[in-house]
Design a protein around this motif. Sequence first.
Motif, short mmCIF file in Angstrom:
data_model
loop_
_atom_site.label_atom_id
_atom_site.label_comp_id
_atom_site.label_asym_id
_atom_site.label_seq_id
_atom_site.Cartn_x
_atom_site.Cartn_y
_atom_site.Cartn_z
N ILE A 43 8.52 -4.52 7.64
CA ILE A 43 8.26 -5.48 6.45
C ILE A 43 6.88 -5.23 5.91
CG2 ILE A 43 7.81 -7.34 7.87
CD1 ILE A 43 9.30 -9.19 5.70
N GLY A 44 5.83 -5.28 6.73
CA GLY A 44 4.56 -5.05 6.27
C GLY A 44 4.13 -3.58 5.61
N MET A 45 4.78 -2.81 6.08
CA MET A 45 4.68 -1.49 5.61
C MET A 45 5.35 -1.24 4.25
SD MET A 45 2.38 0.48 6.98
CE MET A 45 2.74 2.11 6.58
N THR A 46 6.60 -1.90 4.09
CA THR A 46 7.40 -2.10 2.76
C THR A 46 6.44 -2.52 1.91
OG1 THR A 46 9.40 -2.09 4.19
CG2 THR A 46 9.33 -2.52 1.74
N LYS A 114 10.75 8.03 -1.10
CA LYS A 114 10.53 8.45 0.45
C LYS A 114 10.13 7.17 1.40
CE LYS A 114 10.65 13.62 -0.16
NZ LYS A 114 9.89 14.81 0.12
N ALA A 115 8.76 6.94 1.02
CA ALA A 115 8.22 6.01 1.85
C ALA A 115 8.97 4.63 1.96
CB ALA A 115 6.98 5.62 1.09
N LEU A 116 9.59 4.31 0.94
CA LEU A 116 10.51 2.95 0.86
C LEU A 116 11.66 3.14 1.87
CD1 LEU A 116 10.14 1.62 -2.63
CD2 LEU A 116 9.35 0.61 -0.57
N ARG A 117 12.26 4.37 1.68
CA ARG A 117 13.34 4.70 2.66
C ARG A 117 13.16 4.59 4.19
NH1 ARG A 117 15.72 9.47 -0.84
NH2 ARG A 117 17.12 8.28 -2.32
N LYS A 118 11.83 5.18 4.49
CA LYS A 118 11.14 5.11 6.03
C LYS A 118 10.81 3.90 6.28
CE LYS A 118 9.27 9.88 5.31
NZ LYS A 118 8.15 10.54 5.10
N THR A 119 10.52 2.87 5.58
CA THR A 119 10.36 1.48 5.90
C THR A 119 11.16 0.52 5.71
OG1 THR A 119 9.18 1.07 3.43
CG2 THR A 119 7.73 1.87 5.16
N ILE A 120 11.95 0.82 4.90
CA ILE A 120 13.25 -0.26 4.94
C ILE A 120 14.38 0.29 5.81
CG2 ILE A 120 15.21 -0.83 3.16
CD1 ILE A 120 13.24 -0.69 0.98
N SER A 121 14.84 1.46 5.92
CA SER A 121 15.92 1.72 7.11
C SER A 121 15.68 2.73 8.03
CB SER A 121 17.03 1.91 5.97
OG SER A 121 16.88 3.02 5.24
#
Length: 162
Positions: A43-46, A114-121
């Motif tokens: 959550i924080g990284m997102t 790419k970053a959101l994919r990594k942090t979300i799921s």
Amino acid sequence: YKPRTVREWFFQKAAVFVTIAAAQGLIVIGGLIIFDGLKPNQIGMTFLVAIISALAYMLFVLMMNLFFGHIGSAVALVLLVLQLSGSAGTYPIQLSNAFFEAIHPYLPMTYTVKALRKTISLNGNPAFDLILLLIFGLVSLALMLIGMTIRRNRLVETSLVN
């Protein structure tokens, strides 16, 4: 109050656009969590990805607007539309035509997605993507400061002549 230096001028503007960019990132992710039930793995990284992305894009749009005025805003809008199709955010890039596949690695939004994919799921590390977004933002910032310096020098020269 008229700023005397480019530094003062920049910090007057920075207080506004940094606040707006941070608010954009917080509102978008917060809204998705509250209203859509998004449960990011990190959550924080997102939130960090959203804020850094918003700031990088805002710096780019401000830089384009500073150098090219309304035309710069229009070019930024065209780039946004290209990024929507070329960043693989709506569907996999492999399903796109050759043009979008070719520009895909050069679009900043590619690295936001790419970053959101990594942090979300995916529980991945978005560090590389964030570094590229920071570089994009810092290059935009550097160009913006150069543009502000040029504009200020022209204003000083004009006022000295008159």
